[in-house]
Design an enzyme around this catalytic site. Sequence first.
Site, mmCIF file in Angstrom:
data_model
loop_
_atom_site.group_PDB
_atom_site.id
_atom_site.type_symbol
_atom_site.label_atom_id
_atom_site.label_comp_id
_atom_site.label_asym_id
_atom_site.label_seq_id
_atom_site.Cartn_x
_atom_site.Cartn_y
_atom_site.Cartn_z
ATOM 1 N N HIS A 197 2.561 -4.046 -11.405
ATOM 2 C CA HIS A 197 1.787 -5.229 -11.779
ATOM 3 C C HIS A 197 1.643 -5.309 -13.308
ATOM 4 O O HIS A 197 1.847 -6.370 -13.916
ATOM 5 C CB HIS A 197 0.413 -5.176 -11.115
ATOM 6 C CG HIS A 197 -0.413 -6.395 -11.359
ATOM 7 N ND1 HIS A 197 -0.115 -7.630 -10.816
ATOM 8 C CD2 HIS A 197 -1.513 -6.588 -12.136
ATOM 9 C CE1 HIS A 197 -1.007 -8.523 -11.235
ATOM 10 N NE2 HIS A 197 -1.856 -7.916 -12.043
ATOM 11 N N SER A 206 -13.283 9.172 -28.448
ATOM 12 C CA SER A 206 -14.584 8.551 -28.688
ATOM 13 C C SER A 206 -14.891 8.437 -30.177
ATOM 14 O O SER A 206 -14.811 9.423 -30.912
ATOM 15 C CB SER A 206 -15.685 9.378 -28.027
ATOM 16 O OG SER A 206 -16.947 8.927 -28.460
ATOM 17 N N ALA A 207 -15.290 7.235 -30.594
ATOM 18 C CA ALA A 207 -15.713 7.059 -31.982
ATOM 19 C C ALA A 207 -17.214 7.323 -32.122
ATOM 20 O O ALA A 207 -17.776 7.208 -33.209
ATOM 21 C CB ALA A 207 -15.368 5.655 -32.453
ATOM 22 N N ARG A 208 -17.890 7.676 -30.996
ATOM 23 C CA ARG A 208 -19.301 8.105 -31.076
ATOM 24 C C ARG A 208 -19.370 9.600 -31.319
ATOM 25 O O ARG A 208 -20.308 10.095 -31.912
ATOM 26 C CB ARG A 208 -20.031 7.810 -29.761
ATOM 27 C CG ARG A 208 -20.251 6.351 -29.484
ATOM 28 C CD ARG A 208 -21.119 6.209 -28.240
ATOM 29 N NE ARG A 208 -22.500 6.559 -28.497
ATOM 30 C CZ ARG A 208 -23.392 6.860 -27.541
ATOM 31 N NH1 ARG A 208 -23.035 6.867 -26.285
ATOM 32 N NH2 ARG A 208 -24.626 7.156 -27.864
ATOM 33 N N SER A 239 0.800 -1.238 0.000
ATOM 34 C CA SER A 239 0.000 0.000 0.000
ATOM 35 C C SER A 239 0.836 1.293 0.000
ATOM 36 O O SER A 239 0.397 2.284 -0.602
ATOM 37 C CB SER A 239 -1.041 -0.012 1.130
ATOM 38 O OG SER A 239 -0.428 -0.291 2.361
ATOM 39 N N GLU A 279 -10.638 7.565 -23.190
ATOM 40 C CA GLU A 279 -10.230 7.302 -24.570
ATOM 41 C C GLU A 279 -10.994 8.175 -25.559
ATOM 42 O O GLU A 279 -12.164 8.538 -25.320
ATOM 43 C CB GLU A 279 -10.475 5.815 -24.912
ATOM 44 C CG GLU A 279 -9.844 5.409 -26.238
ATOM 45 C CD GLU A 279 -10.157 3.973 -26.645
ATOM 46 O OE1 GLU A 279 -10.940 3.301 -25.948
ATOM 47 O OE2 GLU A 279 -9.618 3.539 -27.675
ATOM 48 N N MET A 330 -6.499 -1.931 -21.126
ATOM 49 C CA MET A 330 -7.731 -1.729 -20.355
ATOM 50 C C MET A 330 -8.159 -2.946 -19.547
ATOM 51 O O MET A 330 -9.112 -2.873 -18.770
ATOM 52 C CB MET A 330 -8.855 -1.269 -21.281
ATOM 53 C CG MET A 330 -8.667 0.172 -21.703
ATOM 54 S SD MET A 330 -10.094 0.785 -22.569
ATOM 55 C CE MET A 330 -9.666 2.506 -22.739
ATOM 56 N N ARG A 331 -7.461 -4.054 -19.721
ATOM 57 C CA ARG A 331 -7.747 -5.203 -18.855
ATOM 58 C C ARG A 331 -7.268 -4.963 -17.427
ATOM 59 O O ARG A 331 -7.625 -5.699 -16.520
ATOM 60 C CB ARG A 331 -7.086 -6.475 -19.410
ATOM 61 C CG ARG A 331 -7.626 -6.957 -20.730
ATOM 62 C CD ARG A 331 -9.140 -7.187 -20.682
ATOM 63 N NE ARG A 331 -9.534 -8.120 -19.644
ATOM 64 C CZ ARG A 331 -9.570 -9.444 -19.789
ATOM 65 N NH1 ARG A 331 -9.289 -9.985 -20.946
ATOM 66 N NH2 ARG A 331 -9.925 -10.238 -18.796
ATOM 67 N N ARG A 351 3.185 -7.319 -18.762
ATOM 68 C CA ARG A 351 3.236 -6.802 -20.132
ATOM 69 C C ARG A 351 4.660 -6.575 -20.632
ATOM 70 O O ARG A 351 4.855 -5.888 -21.641
ATOM 71 C CB ARG A 351 2.415 -5.512 -20.231
ATOM 72 C CG ARG A 351 0.959 -5.686 -19.837
ATOM 73 C CD ARG A 351 0.222 -6.730 -20.668
ATOM 74 N NE ARG A 351 -1.182 -6.842 -20.275
ATOM 75 C CZ ARG A 351 -2.073 -7.602 -20.882
ATOM 76 N NH1 ARG A 351 -1.723 -8.362 -21.917
ATOM 77 N NH2 ARG A 351 -3.321 -7.666 -20.458
HETATM 78 C C1 LIG Z 1 0.357 -12.945 -21.741
HETATM 79 C C2 LIG Z 1 -1.089 -12.663 -21.438
HETATM 80 C C3 LIG Z 1 -2.082 -13.363 -22.072
HETATM 81 C C4 LIG Z 1 -3.434 -13.099 -21.798
HETATM 82 N N1 LIG Z 1 -4.402 -13.806 -22.462
HETATM 83 C C5 LIG Z 1 -5.706 -13.560 -22.195
HETATM 84 C C6 LIG Z 1 -6.750 -14.277 -22.866
HETATM 85 O O1 LIG Z 1 -6.486 -15.129 -23.707
HETATM 86 N N2 LIG Z 1 -8.048 -13.976 -22.572
HETATM 87 C C7 LIG Z 1 -8.374 -13.034 -21.615
HETATM 88 O O2 LIG Z 1 -9.550 -12.810 -21.377
HETATM 89 N N3 LIG Z 1 -7.410 -12.357 -20.973
HETATM 90 C C8 LIG Z 1 -6.107 -12.574 -21.227
HETATM 91 N N4 LIG Z 1 -5.124 -11.854 -20.578
HETATM 92 C C9 LIG Z 1 -5.519 -10.807 -19.601
HETATM 93 C C10 LIG Z 1 -5.407 -11.337 -18.149
HETATM 94 O O3 LIG Z 1 -6.283 -12.407 -17.927
HETATM 95 C C11 LIG Z 1 -5.710 -10.206 -17.147
HETATM 96 O O4 LIG Z 1 -7.034 -9.761 -17.324
HETATM 97 C C12 LIG Z 1 -4.801 -9.014 -17.314
HETATM 98 O O5 LIG Z 1 -3.473 -9.421 -17.454
HETATM 99 C C13 LIG Z 1 -4.947 -8.101 -16.077
HETATM 100 O O6 LIG Z 1 -4.317 -8.716 -14.997
HETATM 101 P P1 LIG Z 1 -4.935 -8.834 -13.536
HETATM 102 O O7 LIG Z 1 -6.326 -9.325 -13.592
HETATM 103 O O8 LIG Z 1 -3.958 -9.561 -12.663
HETATM 104 O O9 LIG Z 1 -4.815 -7.400 -12.992
HETATM 105 P P2 LIG Z 1 -5.539 -6.027 -12.829
HETATM 106 O O10 LIG Z 1 -6.890 -5.958 -13.434
HETATM 107 O O11 LIG Z 1 -4.500 -5.033 -13.228
HETATM 108 O O12 LIG Z 1 -5.727 -5.995 -11.267
HETATM 109 C C14 LIG Z 1 -4.611 -5.978 -10.374
HETATM 110 C C15 LIG Z 1 -4.839 -6.957 -9.244
HETATM 111 O O13 LIG Z 1 -5.985 -6.522 -8.497
HETATM 112 C C16 LIG Z 1 -6.692 -7.662 -8.035
HETATM 113 N N5 LIG Z 1 -8.038 -7.639 -8.605
HETATM 114 C C17 LIG Z 1 -8.520 -6.784 -9.567
HETATM 115 N N6 LIG Z 1 -9.809 -7.041 -9.813
HETATM 116 C C18 LIG Z 1 -10.156 -8.085 -9.019
HETATM 117 C C19 LIG Z 1 -11.350 -8.835 -8.837
HETATM 118 N N7 LIG Z 1 -12.461 -8.593 -9.529
HETATM 119 N N8 LIG Z 1 -11.328 -9.832 -7.950
HETATM 120 C C20 LIG Z 1 -10.240 -10.118 -7.226
HETATM 121 N N9 LIG Z 1 -9.054 -9.472 -7.362
HETATM 122 C C21 LIG Z 1 -9.029 -8.465 -8.241
HETATM 123 C C22 LIG Z 1 -5.918 -8.890 -8.462
HETATM 124 O O14 LIG Z 1 -5.015 -9.232 -7.439
HETATM 125 C C23 LIG Z 1 -5.152 -8.391 -9.662
HETATM 126 O O15 LIG Z 1 -3.970 -9.137 -9.932
HETATM 127 C C24 LIG Z 1 -3.782 -12.107 -20.837
HETATM 128 C C25 LIG Z 1 -2.765 -11.396 -20.189
HETATM 129 C C26 LIG Z 1 -1.424 -11.651 -20.485
HETATM 130 C C27 LIG Z 1 -0.369 -10.860 -19.763
#
Ligand SMILES: Cc1cc2nc3c(=O)[nH]c(=O)nc-3n(C[C@H](O)[C@H](O)[C@H](O)COP(=O)(O)OP(=O)(O)OC[C@H]3O[C@@H](n4cnc5c(N)ncnc54)[C@H](O)[C@@H]3O)c2cc1C
Length: 250
Positions: A199, A107-109, A74, A105, A96-97, A204
Amino acid sequence: MTVTPVHPAEATTGPEIELRSRITVELVDHAASDIGVVRAARVSTAGERAHREERGDDYIGGLIRYLMRSRHGSPFEHNYMTFLVNAPIFTIRHMMRHRTWSFNEESARYKDLESVFYVPDSDRLLKQEGKPGHYQYVPGTEEDHELVTTSASTAYRAAFREYQRMLDAGIARELARTVLPVATYSTVYATCNARSLMHFLSLRTNRADATYVSHPQREVEIVAEQMESEFARLMPLTHAAYESYGRVSP
Ligand SMILES: Cc1cc2nc3c(=O)[nH]c(=O)nc-3n(C[C@H](O)[C@H](O)[C@H](O)COP(=O)(O)OP(=O)(O)OC[C@H]3O[C@@H](n4cnc5c(N)ncnc54)[C@H](O)[C@@H]3O)c2cc1C
């Protein structure tokens, strides 16, 4: 670069498009420092005094290493870095994952998108071999690069022509944009703190010396590498500790 039409059927009808390989990241704002991490951690024992404490690099580096090693995460959250990223949509989608970041971002709207599309440059490894999760990437030949550029530009030009055709007919942007490819360039504001950035970097970037080796797509790795060099410049002791403890976010 601007390409001339490549497909005979498109030769007279294709719109001008720009093919771009460059992916840019600019640090546009920040409040991030190593001493900020120390002050946040020190509040637990120094109370109000923590905010005014001045400390030398040895002390700061030692405490940061301790926090990183024992995964006290923290104190690494009391800072921010805002990046302006110009990249293809598929790369922004990877970014954005990461749910602990904030994004805004283009906007395309609400605006017409420009006819700028991604193509890999000549250094990009083009071919994959092996099973999912264990791919090896190998260089393509000159012909492979030509094929990618030709196929991509033919598809982009056709997609952009239909996009424009719909806009010209008064179709709403939010519907016209559905024909555009994920290689279309977009611009995003992305803000994170050091903990969420570490992270992101662990997932990445592809580093053989990391405790958990990741295999990201090269385009998002280009984004991550540029962010990492800004992070290392703003928070050198935090970055060094992150490196020493296997690039695992605390
Ligand atoms: C090489 C690679 C391949 C991938 N392939 C795919 C794929 O094929 N399909 C696909 O859908 N995705 C894929 N991903 C995306 C992957 O599944 C994750 O969504 C992305 O890497 C974000 O990581 P994260 O969820 O750890 O972290 P973030 O979203 O950055 O969150 C950080 C941390 O917060 C905590 N956290 C966040 N939200 C929650 C929650 N809701 N519950 C509990 N803890 C939470 C977790 O500890 C998490 O590690 C890929 C990613 C990589 C790096």
